[in-house]
Each structure stands twice: as C-alpha cells, then as structure tokens.
Design a protein around this motif. Structure first.
Motif, PDB file in Angstrom:
ATOM      1  N   LYS A   1       0.788  -1.238   0.000  1.00 53.25           N
ATOM      2  CA  LYS A   1       0.000   0.000   0.000  1.00 53.25           C
ATOM      3  C   LYS A   1       0.817   1.283   0.000  1.00 53.25           C
ATOM      4  O   LYS A   1       0.306   2.345   0.301  1.00 53.25           O
ATOM      5  CB  LYS A   1      -0.954   0.006   1.197  1.00 53.25           C
ATOM      6  N   HIS A   2       2.091   1.199  -0.336  1.00 54.70           N
ATOM      7  CA  HIS A   2       2.901   2.417  -0.380  1.00 54.70           C
ATOM      8  C   HIS A   2       3.792   2.370  -1.617  1.00 54.70           C
ATOM      9  O   HIS A   2       4.260   1.305  -2.012  1.00 54.70           O
ATOM     10  CB  HIS A   2       3.754   2.536   0.891  1.00 54.70           C
ATOM     11  N   LEU A   3       4.009   3.534  -2.226  1.00 56.77           N
ATOM     12  CA  LEU A   3       4.797   3.644  -3.444  1.00 56.77           C
ATOM     13  C   LEU A   3       5.891   4.692  -3.289  1.00 56.77           C
ATOM     14  O   LEU A   3       5.730   5.663  -2.545  1.00 56.77           O
ATOM     15  CB  LEU A   3       3.908   4.081  -4.615  1.00 56.77           C
ATOM     16  N   GLY A   4       6.967   4.513  -4.014  1.00 54.73           N
ATOM     17  CA  GLY A   4       8.032   5.501  -4.075  1.00 54.73           C
ATOM     18  C   GLY A   4       8.819   5.313  -5.361  1.00 54.73           C
ATOM     19  O   GLY A   4       8.632   4.336  -6.081  1.00 54.73           O
ATOM     20  N   VAL A   5       9.728   6.248  -5.632  1.00 57.54           N
ATOM     21  CA  VAL A   5      10.575   6.189  -6.819  1.00 57.54           C
ATOM     22  C   VAL A   5      12.025   6.147  -6.365  1.00 57.54           C
ATOM     23  O   VAL A   5      12.487   7.044  -5.639  1.00 57.54           O
ATOM     24  CB  VAL A   5      10.340   7.417  -7.729  1.00 57.54           C
ATOM     25  N   LEU A   6      12.741   5.113  -6.785  1.00 57.09           N
ATOM     26  CA  LEU A   6      14.155   4.986  -6.467  1.00 57.09           C
ATOM     27  C   LEU A   6      14.905   6.137  -7.115  1.00 57.09           C
ATOM     28  O   LEU A   6      14.796   6.361  -8.324  1.00 57.09           O
ATOM     29  CB  LEU A   6      14.678   3.633  -6.974  1.00 57.09           C
ATOM     30  N   SER A   7      15.640   6.902  -6.307  1.00 56.07           N
ATOM     31  CA  SER A   7      16.325   8.082  -6.841  1.00 56.07           C
ATOM     32  C   SER A   7      17.837   7.912  -6.908  1.00 56.07           C
ATOM     33  O   SER A   7      18.491   8.562  -7.713  1.00 56.07           O
ATOM     34  CB  SER A   7      15.976   9.319  -6.010  1.00 56.07           C
ATOM     35  N   GLU A   8      18.399   7.065  -6.074  1.00 55.71           N
ATOM     36  CA  GLU A   8      19.846   6.797  -6.093  1.00 55.71           C
ATOM     37  C   GLU A   8      20.075   5.328  -5.800  1.00 55.71           C
ATOM     38  O   GLU A   8      19.344   4.723  -5.016  1.00 55.71           O
ATOM     39  CB  GLU A   8      20.574   7.621  -5.027  1.00 55.71           C
ATOM     40  N   ILE A   9      21.111   4.776  -6.453  1.00 57.39           N
ATOM     41  CA  ILE A   9      21.486   3.385  -6.192  1.00 57.39           C
ATOM     42  C   ILE A   9      22.896   3.369  -5.628  1.00 57.39           C
ATOM     43  O   ILE A   9      23.487   4.407  -5.408  1.00 57.39           O
ATOM     44  CB  ILE A   9      21.371   2.511  -7.465  1.00 57.39           C
ATOM     45  N   GLY A  10      23.420   2.204  -5.389  1.00 50.81           N
ATOM     46  CA  GLY A  10      24.757   2.085  -4.817  1.00 50.81           C
ATOM     47  C   GLY A  10      24.671   1.962  -3.312  1.00 50.81           C
ATOM     48  O   GLY A  10      23.658   1.524  -2.757  1.00 50.81           O
ATOM     49  N   ALA A  11      25.731   2.365  -2.645  1.00 51.11           N
ATOM     50  CA  ALA A  11      25.814   2.211  -1.188  1.00 51.11           C
ATOM     51  C   ALA A  11      24.793   3.070  -0.450  1.00 51.11           C
ATOM     52  O   ALA A  11      24.390   2.740   0.665  1.00 51.11           O
ATOM     53  CB  ALA A  11      27.222   2.552  -0.710  1.00 51.11           C
ATOM     54  N   THR A  12      24.365   4.154  -1.061  1.00 49.62           N
ATOM     55  CA  THR A  12      23.408   5.056  -0.402  1.00 49.62           C
ATOM     56  C   THR A  12      22.112   5.134  -1.200  1.00 49.62           C
ATOM     57  O   THR A  12      21.749   6.202  -1.691  1.00 49.62           O
ATOM     58  CB  THR A  12      24.006   6.466  -0.231  1.00 49.62           C
ATOM     59  N   ARG A  13      21.426   4.015  -1.312  1.00 45.86           N
ATOM     60  CA  ARG A  13      20.153   4.017  -2.032  1.00 45.86           C
ATOM     61  C   ARG A  13      19.175   4.974  -1.371  1.00 45.86           C
ATOM     62  O   ARG A  13      19.078   5.033  -0.151  1.00 45.86           O
ATOM     63  CB  ARG A  13      19.542   2.617  -2.053  1.00 45.86           C
ATOM     64  N   ARG A  14      18.451   5.709  -2.218  1.00 49.61           N
ATOM     65  CA  ARG A  14      17.461   6.665  -1.736  1.00 49.61           C
ATOM     66  C   ARG A  14      16.215   6.544  -2.606  1.00 49.61           C
ATOM     67  O   ARG A  14      16.286   6.072  -3.734  1.00 49.61           O
ATOM     68  CB  ARG A  14      18.016   8.095  -1.785  1.00 49.61           C
ATOM     69  N   PHE A  15      15.082   7.020  -2.057  1.00 53.02           N
ATOM     70  CA  PHE A  15      13.846   7.027  -2.835  1.00 53.02           C
ATOM     71  C   PHE A  15      13.009   8.232  -2.454  1.00 53.02           C
ATOM     72  O   PHE A  15      13.120   8.778  -1.361  1.00 53.02           O
ATOM     73  CB  PHE A  15      13.081   5.713  -2.684  1.00 53.02           C
ATOM     74  N   VAL A  16      12.187   8.663  -3.405  1.00 50.39           N
ATOM     75  CA  VAL A  16      11.268   9.790  -3.222  1.00 50.39           C
ATOM     76  C   VAL A  16       9.885   9.201  -3.026  1.00 50.39           C
ATOM     77  O   VAL A  16       9.461   8.325  -3.789  1.00 50.39           O
ATOM     78  CB  VAL A  16      11.299  10.733  -4.445  1.00 50.39           C
ATOM     79  N   HIS A  17       9.190   9.681  -1.983  1.00 46.07           N
ATOM     80  CA  HIS A  17       7.846   9.181  -1.710  1.00 46.07           C
ATOM     81  C   HIS A  17       7.063  10.226  -0.937  1.00 46.07           C
ATOM     82  O   HIS A  17       7.641  11.120  -0.325  1.00 46.07           O
ATOM     83  CB  HIS A  17       7.895   7.851  -0.939  1.00 46.07           C
ATOM     84  N   ALA A  18       5.750  10.126  -1.000  1.00 45.28           N
ATOM     85  CA  ALA A  18       4.864  10.994  -0.222  1.00 45.28           C
ATOM     86  C   ALA A  18       4.492  10.221   1.028  1.00 45.28           C
ATOM     87  O   ALA A  18       3.886   9.152   0.950  1.00 45.28           O
ATOM     88  CB  ALA A  18       3.627  11.364  -1.024  1.00 45.28           C
ATOM     89  N   TYR A  19       4.853  10.764   2.149  1.00 43.05           N
ATOM     90  CA  TYR A  19       4.733  10.049   3.416  1.00 43.05           C
ATOM     91  C   TYR A  19       3.863  10.859   4.368  1.00 43.05           C
ATOM     92  O   TYR A  19       4.124  12.041   4.598  1.00 43.05           O
ATOM     93  CB  TYR A  19       6.139   9.846   3.983  1.00 43.05           C
ATOM     94  N   SER A  20       2.838  10.233   4.894  1.00 45.99           N
ATOM     95  CA  SER A  20       1.894  10.900   5.791  1.00 45.99           C
ATOM     96  C   SER A  20       2.640  11.583   6.936  1.00 45.99           C
ATOM     97  O   SER A  20       3.490  10.989   7.579  1.00 45.99           O
ATOM     98  CB  SER A  20       0.912   9.868   6.350  1.00 45.99           C
ATOM     99  N   GLY A  21       2.314  12.833   7.172  1.00 42.05           N
ATOM    100  CA  GLY A  21       2.957  13.601   8.228  1.00 42.05           C
ATOM    101  C   GLY A  21       4.244  14.271   7.801  1.00 42.05           C
ATOM    102  O   GLY A  21       4.802  15.079   8.542  1.00 42.05           O
TER     103      GLY A  21
END
Length: 142
Positions: free
Chosen positions: A99-119
């Motif tokens: 029930k939650h979605l995001g977009v992977l923004s960086e890979i490698g040792a510091t993986r990150r993702f963009v998402h809309a998170y309640s609060g």
C-alpha cells in the motif's frame, strides 16, 4: 528516461501530504506522486484512480495497488538490477497488502527514494534495510 523520472520526482519534494491528491506543490499522497510523474511523462493518466479511504489497506485483502501497477507499469523481474526511476511498491507489514509507493532516486551504497509520506509530505529518504525489506515489487514506467 530514468534520469527524467528521478528529476520529475525530485521536483515534487516539499509538496505537502494530502490524501488522494496529486498536485505538485499543493498536495499528494504516494499514489498521487506516481500519477503526477505519469502525467508529466505521458499526459493523460491511463486510468482513473477510484476513491479510497486512508485505511483502505487495513480494510481489505485485495492487492489493488499491486494490480494497478501490473496493469500500467512494467514489472521488474527479481534478478533485474535496481535502477534510478524504478517505482517501488511496499508492504508496510508482513502479510499485509502492498500500500505504499516511491521512486528509487539513487542506487549504490546510499540508495534513496522519493515518496509521499503521511505527516512529512513528499520527501527523499534513505532506502534503509527496513524499507528494503518491505519491497513487494519493482516496476518501471513504460
């Protein structure tokens, strides 16, 4: 394409969290973020998202978000390498519906993702081990 998806996702950072919304800078939930990226890539959305309650994932055992992703995005095979721009689908609890979605923004040792998170609104977060363990599927925009 992957760089464009990440760039669009990052333009949404700072958008307040708003249930069922999908307007950059005004309000979005996690589905609204993906819908907004789709519109910026392709124009009209492929289907109209039905109305849903904030607790829809707790009230049903139907994999509605997973089914929608399978209809409109390209599913990554398990052995497919992670890539920026991948759409991540999460289960927030074991055995619960995704029930939650995001977009992977960086890979490698510091993986990150963009998402809309309640609060919090639309943010870029580390794809930490707990988040990685919740991934129920990976998809790419067609």
């Amino acid at each position: 394409m992957t760089d464009r998806v990440v760039a669009i996702a990052r333009m949404w950072i700072g958008t307040p969290y708003m249930h069922q919304a999908s307007v950059q800078g005004v309000g979005a939930d996690c589905l609204g973020l993906i819908r907004g990226i789709w519109r910026q890539l392709y124009g009209a959305e492929p289907e109209t998202a039905p109305a849903y309650t904030a607790d829809w994932g707790e009230c049903s055992s139907h994999e509605l978000l997973l089914q929608g992703a399978c209809r409109n995005l390209v599913r990554c095979k398990p052995d497919c390498a992670f890539a920026p721009g991948d759409v991540l689908l999460f289960r927030m609890r074991p055995m619960a519906v995704a029930k939650h979605l995001g977009v992977l923004s960086e890979i490698g040792a510091t993986r990150r993702f963009v998402h809309a998170y309640s609060g919090h609104g639309v943010v870029e977060s580390p794809l930490s081990a707990p988040w990685q363990g919740r991934i129920a599927g990976r998809f790419r925009f067609p």
